[in-house]
Design a protein around this motif. Structure first.
Motif, short mmCIF file in Angstrom:
data_model
loop_
_atom_site.label_atom_id
_atom_site.label_comp_id
_atom_site.label_asym_id
_atom_site.label_seq_id
_atom_site.Cartn_x
_atom_site.Cartn_y
_atom_site.Cartn_z
N VAL A 1 1.16 -2.72 8.66
CA VAL A 1 0.25 -1.93 7.82
C VAL A 1 1.00 -0.77 7.19
O VAL A 1 0.84 -0.48 5.99
CB VAL A 1 -0.96 -1.44 8.65
N LEU A 2 1.85 -0.10 7.95
CA LEU A 2 2.64 1.01 7.41
C LEU A 2 3.59 0.52 6.32
O LEU A 2 3.74 1.17 5.28
CB LEU A 2 3.41 1.72 8.53
N GLY B 1 1.59 -0.32 3.22
CA GLY B 1 1.15 0.93 2.61
C GLY B 1 2.29 1.63 1.87
O GLY B 1 2.10 2.14 0.77
N TYR B 2 3.46 1.64 2.48
CA TYR B 2 4.62 2.28 1.85
C TYR B 2 5.01 1.56 0.56
O TYR B 2 5.25 2.19 -0.47
CB TYR B 2 5.80 2.28 2.83
N GLY C 1 3.02 -0.38 -1.24
CA GLY C 1 1.93 -0.19 -2.19
C GLY C 1 1.99 1.18 -2.86
O GLY C 1 1.78 1.30 -4.06
N TYR C 2 2.30 2.21 -2.07
CA TYR C 2 2.41 3.54 -2.65
C TYR C 2 3.57 3.61 -3.64
O TYR C 2 3.47 4.24 -4.68
CB TYR C 2 2.59 4.60 -1.55
N TYR D 1 2.42 2.01 -6.81
CA TYR D 1 1.46 2.90 -7.47
C TYR D 1 2.19 4.06 -8.15
O TYR D 1 1.89 4.39 -9.30
CB TYR D 1 0.45 3.43 -6.46
#
Length: 91
Positions: free
Chosen positions: A19-20, A23-24, A26-27, A30
């Motif tokens: 998940v981390l 998320g990393y 994905g960020y 973005y």
């Protein structure tokens, strides 16, 4: 039992790390898209500014048919004159 408990803890740790990582990533995607959008807006603004400056120069030359238009940049000045006026003066 102890082996089963270790497997559950290991699975939870793997899921948290996954998940981390997602998320990393994905960020990062973005943030890159945001910078690209800001760059695009900046380029569009610069292009609009160039177009407006050119239109203003042309409109000024048209309004003053045989006048000159001084343009200054970097402490240097040039005079823009309509070429039609130069040929009319020589004739």
């Amino acid at each position: 039992m102890a082996s089963n408990k270790k497997l559950v803890i290991f699975s939870i740790v793997i899921v948290i790390l996954l998940v981390l990582a997602v998320g990393y990533i994905g960020y990062g995607i973005y943030a890159q898209a945001k910078v690209q959008k800001e760059l695009s807006v900046f380029q569009q603004g610069a292009q609009y500014g160039y177009e407006q400056a050119f239109i203003n120069i042309v409109e000024t030359i048209i309004a003053e048919p045989c006048g000159s238009l001084p343009l200054t940049a970097n402490n240097k000045t040039v005079e823009i004159i309509n070429v039609d006026c130069l040929t009319a003066q020589t004739q």
